[in-house]
Design an enzyme around this catalytic site. Structure first.
Site, short mmCIF file in Angstrom:
data_model
loop_
_atom_site.label_atom_id
_atom_site.label_comp_id
_atom_site.label_asym_id
_atom_site.label_seq_id
_atom_site.Cartn_x
_atom_site.Cartn_y
_atom_site.Cartn_z
N ASP A 137 108.19 82.81 86.75
CA ASP A 137 106.82 83.28 86.58
C ASP A 137 106.10 83.06 87.92
O ASP A 137 106.18 82.00 88.53
CB ASP A 137 106.11 82.51 85.46
N ILE A 138 105.39 84.09 88.38
CA ILE A 138 104.76 84.04 89.69
C ILE A 138 103.51 83.15 89.69
O ILE A 138 103.08 82.67 90.74
CB ILE A 138 104.44 85.48 90.18
N GLU A 178 99.23 89.90 78.46
CA GLU A 178 98.94 90.38 79.81
C GLU A 178 99.89 91.50 80.23
O GLU A 178 99.45 92.52 80.76
CB GLU A 178 99.05 89.20 80.78
N HIS A 230 108.62 82.95 77.62
CA HIS A 230 108.31 81.92 78.62
C HIS A 230 109.17 80.69 78.33
O HIS A 230 109.16 80.18 77.20
CB HIS A 230 106.85 81.48 78.51
N HIS A 254 108.55 89.31 76.72
CA HIS A 254 109.11 88.26 77.58
C HIS A 254 108.95 86.92 76.91
O HIS A 254 107.98 86.65 76.21
CB HIS A 254 108.44 88.26 78.96
P1 AMP Z 1 101.59 87.13 79.00
O1 AMP Z 1 101.80 88.63 78.94
O2 AMP Z 1 100.25 86.72 78.47
O3 AMP Z 1 102.74 86.37 78.39
O4 AMP Z 1 101.54 86.73 80.55
C1 AMP Z 1 102.33 87.40 81.50
C2 AMP Z 1 102.97 86.40 82.43
O5 AMP Z 1 103.66 87.13 83.44
C3 AMP Z 1 101.98 85.46 83.16
O6 AMP Z 1 102.41 84.12 83.00
C4 AMP Z 1 102.06 85.92 84.62
O7 AMP Z 1 101.90 84.86 85.53
C5 AMP Z 1 103.45 86.54 84.68
N1 AMP Z 1 103.58 87.57 85.70
C6 AMP Z 1 102.79 88.65 85.88
N2 AMP Z 1 103.24 89.41 86.90
C7 AMP Z 1 104.34 88.79 87.37
C8 AMP Z 1 105.27 89.07 88.42
N3 AMP Z 1 105.15 90.14 89.20
N4 AMP Z 1 106.30 88.21 88.62
C9 AMP Z 1 106.45 87.12 87.85
N5 AMP Z 1 105.61 86.80 86.85
C10 AMP Z 1 104.57 87.61 86.60
#
Ligand code: AMP
Length: 133
Positions: free
Chosen positions: A29-30, A88, A95, A93
């Site tokens: 995760d970035i 988001e 975590h 995905h």
């Molecule tokens: P959620 O959809 O609420 O589970 O959150 C999306 C997750 O994806 C968040 O923790 C972000 O930090 C992560 N995220 C978003 N864009 C990227 C990326 N380009 N590379 C890695 N992680 C990402």
């Protein structure tokens, strides 16, 4: 249009890759809430986790288990916490988050600010641990 995570899985966008299978992909995760915070995705673009077809869902969960085992060999932690949010990014995905207590998996906490070198180092180590499982 492809999701950002589809582009990552296809290598069209950069990521700190951990591992992949024929159907799934794992990367850091970035904006991590803990060191070694990993996302595991199906390569197929499905928004909602529980809309994933059974076989792919099983692939995703088995791959998540193995990635979690690899993380645990590298990152000091009590165990690997699992969360699915998806508010988001509209591409399912999982975590995987190294935790010592419940507060470590609190997504309202400030994100960690880690250098590119630190992220690269962590992803390389977890990746090697995955291959050694
Ligand atoms: P959620 O959809 O609420 O589970 O959150 C999306 C997750 O994806 C968040 O923790 C972000 O930090 C992560 N995220 C978003 N864009 C990227 C990326 N380009 N590379 C890695 N992680 C990402």
């Amino acid at each position: 249009m492809s999701s950002i995570f589809s582009k990552i899985a296809k290598g069209e966008l950069p990521s700190y890759k951990i591992a992949e299978t024929a159907t799934c992909f794992a990367f850091l995760d970035i904006n991590p809430i803990a060191e070694g915070h990993v996302l595991v995705i199906p390569k197929k673009e499905v928004d909602y986790l529980f809309d994933i077809e059974d076989e792919l869902y099983q692939d995703l969960m088995l791959f998540s288990k193995n990635v979690a085992r690899a993380i645990r060999t590298i990152i000091p932690c009590e165990r690997i916490g699992v969360a699915v949010i998806g508010l988001e990014v509209p591409h399912a995905h999982v975590h995987l988050i190294p935790i010592f207590n419940v507060h470590d998996i609190d997504f309202s906490r400030p994100k960690l600010s880690l250098s590119e070198e630190a992220l690269k180092d962590t992803s390389n180590k977890i990746s090697e641990a995955f291959l050694a499982l």
